[in-house]
Motif scaffolding. Structure first.
Motif, mmCIF file in Angstrom:
data_model
loop_
_atom_site.group_PDB
_atom_site.id
_atom_site.type_symbol
_atom_site.label_atom_id
_atom_site.label_comp_id
_atom_site.label_asym_id
_atom_site.label_seq_id
_atom_site.Cartn_x
_atom_site.Cartn_y
_atom_site.Cartn_z
ATOM 1 N N GLY A 1 0.836 -1.196 0.000
ATOM 2 C CA GLY A 1 0.000 0.000 0.000
ATOM 3 C C GLY A 1 0.867 1.240 0.000
ATOM 4 N N ARG B 1 -3.636 -3.282 -6.070
ATOM 5 C CA ARG B 1 -3.101 -1.940 -5.832
ATOM 6 C C ARG B 1 -1.569 -1.968 -5.808
ATOM 7 N NH1 ARG B 1 -3.340 1.844 -1.106
ATOM 8 N NH2 ARG B 1 -4.040 0.164 0.233
ATOM 9 N N SER C 1 1.919 -4.770 5.654
ATOM 10 C CA SER C 1 0.525 -5.097 5.350
ATOM 11 C C SER C 1 -0.372 -4.700 6.521
ATOM 12 C CB SER C 1 0.382 -6.595 5.108
ATOM 13 O OG SER C 1 0.664 -7.313 6.300
ATOM 14 N N TRP D 1 -2.451 8.206 4.724
ATOM 15 C CA TRP D 1 -1.850 6.871 4.803
ATOM 16 C C TRP D 1 -2.998 5.888 4.977
ATOM 17 C CZ3 TRP D 1 -2.068 4.113 9.523
ATOM 18 C CH2 TRP D 1 -2.556 4.847 10.598
HETATM 19 N N1 LIG Z 1 4.570 3.158 12.316
HETATM 20 C C1 LIG Z 1 4.159 4.044 11.445
HETATM 21 O O1 LIG Z 1 4.588 5.187 11.455
HETATM 22 C C2 LIG Z 1 3.200 3.690 10.389
HETATM 23 C C3 LIG Z 1 2.764 4.694 9.511
HETATM 24 C C4 LIG Z 1 1.897 4.356 8.482
HETATM 25 C C5 LIG Z 1 1.454 3.064 8.369
HETATM 26 N N2 LIG Z 1 1.851 2.122 9.273
HETATM 27 C C6 LIG Z 1 1.381 0.756 9.182
HETATM 28 O O2 LIG Z 1 1.909 0.196 8.014
HETATM 29 C C7 LIG Z 1 0.985 -0.725 7.474
HETATM 30 C C8 LIG Z 1 0.765 -0.383 6.033
HETATM 31 O O3 LIG Z 1 0.288 0.926 5.908
HETATM 32 P P1 LIG Z 1 -0.155 1.484 4.494
HETATM 33 O O4 LIG Z 1 -0.478 2.942 4.656
HETATM 34 O O5 LIG Z 1 0.810 1.079 3.459
HETATM 35 O O6 LIG Z 1 -1.509 0.645 4.321
HETATM 36 P P2 LIG Z 1 -2.415 0.470 3.032
HETATM 37 O O7 LIG Z 1 -3.803 0.296 3.498
HETATM 38 O O8 LIG Z 1 -2.106 1.518 2.025
HETATM 39 O O9 LIG Z 1 -1.893 -0.910 2.461
HETATM 40 C C9 LIG Z 1 -2.064 -2.098 3.141
HETATM 41 C C10 LIG Z 1 -1.523 -3.200 2.281
HETATM 42 O O10 LIG Z 1 -1.718 -4.443 2.957
HETATM 43 C C11 LIG Z 1 -2.222 -5.366 2.031
HETATM 44 N N3 LIG Z 1 -2.955 -6.429 2.698
HETATM 45 C C12 LIG Z 1 -4.168 -6.350 3.287
HETATM 46 N N4 LIG Z 1 -4.513 -7.554 3.761
HETATM 47 C C13 LIG Z 1 -3.508 -8.394 3.471
HETATM 48 C C14 LIG Z 1 -3.309 -9.772 3.675
HETATM 49 N N5 LIG Z 1 -4.215 -10.508 4.333
HETATM 50 N N6 LIG Z 1 -2.181 -10.327 3.204
HETATM 51 C C15 LIG Z 1 -1.259 -9.564 2.564
HETATM 52 N N7 LIG Z 1 -1.395 -8.262 2.343
HETATM 53 C C16 LIG Z 1 -2.519 -7.683 2.793
HETATM 54 C C17 LIG Z 1 -3.103 -4.536 1.140
HETATM 55 O O11 LIG Z 1 -3.349 -5.224 -0.066
HETATM 56 C C18 LIG Z 1 -2.232 -3.300 0.943
HETATM 57 O O12 LIG Z 1 -1.283 -3.499 -0.057
HETATM 58 C C19 LIG Z 1 -0.251 -0.627 8.335
HETATM 59 O O13 LIG Z 1 -0.232 -1.651 9.296
HETATM 60 C C20 LIG Z 1 -0.104 0.682 9.017
HETATM 61 O O14 LIG Z 1 -0.753 0.726 10.271
HETATM 62 C C21 LIG Z 1 2.716 2.418 10.278
#
Ligand SMILES: NC(=O)c1ccc[n+]([C@@H]2O[C@H](COP(=O)([O-])OP(=O)(O)OC[C@H]3O[C@@H](n4cnc5c(N)ncnc54)[C@H](O)[C@@H]3O)[C@@H](O)[C@H]2O)c1
Ligand SMILES: NC(=O)c1ccc[n+]([C@@H]2O[C@H](COP(=O)([O-])OP(=O)(O)OC[C@H]3O[C@@H](n4cnc5c(N)ncnc54)[C@H](O)[C@@H]3O)[C@@H](O)[C@H]2O)c1
Lengths: 461, 461
Positions: free
Chosen positions: B5, B34, B74, B214
């Motif tokens: 994502g 995506r 993810s 995000w």
């Molecule tokens: N620590 C931080 O600062 C921080 C900041 C932003 C995001 N995050 C975390 O990073 C992660 C990703 O964030 P993002 O903004 O890219 O999210 P997003 O929603 O844009 O993308 C999520 C991704 O996970 C995939 N996904 C969903 N279910 C899945 C499964 N069962 N198996 C495999 N892939 C799967 C989706 O297809 C997508 O590609 C999230 O857990 C979010 O909480 C952390």
């Protein structure tokens, strides 16, 4: 015409369209150059001068001859002072809120009760005696306060019809007790002014900018007043931060916090359930007072809880959030959205709850596109107001010796007849929504499950 | 790489830029199409298959050889399950949150405590023993949780320097007690992760659309978890709706309500005072735990209150408001803002309060323009995360046998060194702001005037 902001500019074309008056006989007095080009477009005299306590009489008296009309669409000028002047000079009058002098909404030297709409309304209706038999002086007649009082009457008649108790000959508006009895008999416990404004612009709100679809000053002023609501007889307990005023009609209470930080659950047909702000409004008090039923000894038998549940346009929600974050210190910039609006509507109506059919919303759905097509210099929000202002002006001309009159005391069918062409779709919709719907799923919530229509269920904690 | 994502797509160009790895050696496994075109742009294998409890081992084991790296970006896949798999297969690991299986954030069959980040972190750090001496497994290292833990260390050193008690040789990250003593000696009572995202798009949020900079799923998930905060030793009383968990490290409490409906007062240098959401985050607990000072008997002598105070982008504030109005029933549409962003920045840092110089904010100011210039497929929010992910991956490769590691246990100067080119302006600013500033002007407010840094002063009632 006093004040020439969004409402003043929006009502001018309506007045010229519906009322026979020579352009020369209209004068605009306003504090800023804003709107000068609109006045010029219509050939109306434009006087740029702020009205103050000190210059009020000197400035306005020469402009007001017996039989004239003072249409007050300003902020920061005392409605009570203007009404007194109009009674003295035998001049018809209409305003859309009971406005205090500048700073009156947020003067920390006043108590919250003194800064309330309750206190301001008491001061206005105290003129009733003095104005009896005098020129008609309509207080607080815009969309809300104003139009919504007529929606309430129509909604009551609709509910009566749909619950098998049709009212063949509605009582006259002057017969408060009869109208209160209708509401009581139907079992109406709660009346929300439930509004969802979805108008959006082609540019995002900037940090440090307060954006709204009508007066920014007006909204900030009322948003910083205490949250106020007409207090119904079905309510089991005063909120912990709830207070009675200890003077006047006692139809309403106030909460010890600004309305702009107080959220309530409500419902409109197109938006569904949403959180609105419990912004104080004149109609919360006037409606609760009007629909108060008393026994022979004057003891209150019935009153609905009545308040505003306002979802302003999204940019205004953000503006309020920012303002709260700065502890109500006003943003340096203001923007009243007009030409930049690209889509959306104002879904404004009344939601009557607690009767046999649950909840009934009656109101207007006016899109920005419709508003622009109908009347120049309006958006959806202003046209609902300006149509009601027009209707109030016509009603006053048709009923010129009524003295002081509140919206609830005017003929709802005549007002609705005048307004309807400008309200877009006017609809009534029943719903089984209650504020208990979908509650307590993820977290336990303290609700009163025995009566959905308790204010504690409606308030967002 | 698991998940592709906003963070996955944003980190890929950084990894290819900074880490020597053949494109053939990278596989993306993700649940949706995506990002497929971004993977193709870089010539990376793209497997579209959701990981579930049932297929986890079967799907991933063939892709993971000893010495490989599993980068988990993810949602909806259990971090704990993945870490176990990586320990078994001798594979390095990093994630940016401790993620539960799908639905884990909002499963009404679980208690709020069981749905908390506290419980999830306890489950993750319980792997510490099992992972001892094993491949490095970094838990929760993005911007926040992650980078902000390093900001806290830098801020402590800055405050020590500026209050006349410079620390010549900072203790190693592994020496928790030494770092806790620094914070205690400086008198730090409160640590906010204080973030203001001002990014705005060229189109308004639509009704029924959740918009964020995000992961929408990620934000809604954590927003619906209980509000959680590390609970400091200076706090005089537990909030009325505050609860201890009764198991684990006891560094944090939770409130019996979703974080997305819980507002707190905070401050950043560019925004000034504002209301943020008290969204639960891993770092609120890990930081409070890390900076806990105990006596020889294990009794807690000192701990700061630590929590997130998040002002997401304006459209996300509106999205949360709408979601709350629907009692947390998710909007039908989601939009992750990317190319449509026209301006704004992410002002993300830590605010350390209660020390001799009042409040000190240390963090990153990254504009959307800078982010786009620095790395493709990023906005300001994602780049702060992806830079930290990159730094974590490099650190794990440099320190491959550390077993389970939290952000606070990594070398802050090495991480900051790697991230700094991608963080825009990195600044430290002192302020005399307190949550008592401008309070109680229009309405009396119940504050503790004797200690501004009590949580009851910070919370918005
Ligand atoms: N620590 C931080 O600062 C921080 C900041 C932003 C995001 N995050 C975390 O990073 C992660 C990703 O964030 P993002 O903004 O890219 O999210 P997003 O929603 O844009 O993308 C999520 C991704 O996970 C995939 N996904 C969903 N279910 C899945 C499964 N069962 N198996 C495999 N892939 C799967 C989706 O297809 C997508 O590609 C999230 O857990 C979010 O909480 C952390
Ligand atoms: N009842 C309703 O439904 C309703 C709806 C919208 C507005 N209103 C009320 O109508 C009034 C006008 O609203 P608006 O949106 O046009 O406001 P606005 O802010 O757009 O305009 C206010 C006008 O008042 C003028 N003004 C300010 N101080 C003045 C002074 N001392 N003397 C003379 N003029 C002065 C300003 O110059 C401006 O022309 C406000 O009181 C508002 O609360 C009522």
């Amino acid at each position: 015409m006093l004040g020439f902001g969004s409402i003043g500019q929006g009502v001018l074309p309506l007045i010229l369209r519906h009322i026979e008056i020579a352009r020369d006989d209209i004068t605009i007095v306003t504090a800023e150059p804003r709107g000068r080009e609109v006045a010029a477009e219509y050939g109306i005299r434009f006087v740029e001068q702020a009205v103050t306590r000190d210059n009020l009489s000197e400035l306005l008296s020469p402009l007001l001859r017996a039989g004239d009309f003072l249409l007050n669409l300003s902020v920061d000028v005392s409605s009570v002072a203007l009404m007194k002047l109009c009674q003295e000079r035998d001049v018809l009058y209409l305003d859309t809120v009971v406005e205090p002098w500048a700073g009156g909404y947020t003067d920390p030297a006043l108590t919250p009760s003194q800064r309330s709409n309750y206190a301001m309304r008491e001061e206005a209706v105290a003129l009733r005696e003095m104005a009896r038999g005098g020129p008609t002086s309509i207080t607080a007649h815009g969309a809300n306060p104003g139009l919504v009082s007529h929606f309430v009457k129509q909604a009551l008649l609709d509910i009566a019809r749909d619950t098998g108790a049709p009212i063949a000959a509605p009582p006259p508006a002057s017969d408060r007790a009869a109208w209160a009895k209708i509401a009581a008999d139907l079992g109406v416990k709660v009346i929300h002014i439930a509004e969802r404004d979805t108008q959006v612009a082609d540019r995002p709100k900037k940090p440090g900018e307060f954006v709204n679809t009508w007066s920014v000053d007006g909204f900030v002023g009322e948003g910083c007043q205490p949250a106020e609501l007409g207090w119904g007889t079905h309510e089991k307990a005063l909120p912990a931060d709830g207070h009675r005023h200890g003077f006047g009609c006692d139809a309403a209470i106030y909460l010890m916090r600004p309305g702009a930080s107080t959220r309530v659950r409500t419902w409109t047909p197109l938006e569904g359930p949403f959180h609105g702000f419990l912004i104080t409004h004149n109609e919360s008090i006037s409606i609760a007072d009007y629909y108060t039923l008393r026994d022979a000894d004057g003891r209150v038998l019935y009153r609905p809880t009545a308040h505003y549940a306002y979802h302003p346009c999204d940019d205004a929600v953000l503006s309020v959030h920012e303002l709260a974050g700065k502890n109500w210190q006003m943003q340096p910039e203001k923007r009243l959205m007009t030409d930049e609006i690209v889509s959306g509507m104002d879904e404004l109506g009344v939601l009557l709850c607690g009767h046999a059919k649950g909840a009934y919303w009656y109101g207007s759905r006016l899109t920005i596109g419709q508003a622009r097509e109908l009347v120049p210099h309006n958006n959806a929000t202003s046209l609902q107001v300006t149509a009601a202002v027009l209707a109030g002006v016509i009603w006053a001309i048709e009923n010129p010796r009524r003295g002081l009159v509140e919206s609830d005391e005017m003929d709802h069918d005549r007002i609705l007849e005048i307004c309807r062409p400008y309200l877009g779709e006017v609809v009534g919709v029943y719903s089984d929504w209650t504020p208990l719907q979908d509650r307590g799923v993820l977290f336990p919530e303290e609700v009163d499950a025995t009566d959905p229509w308790q204010f504690r269920n409606i308030r967002v904690a």
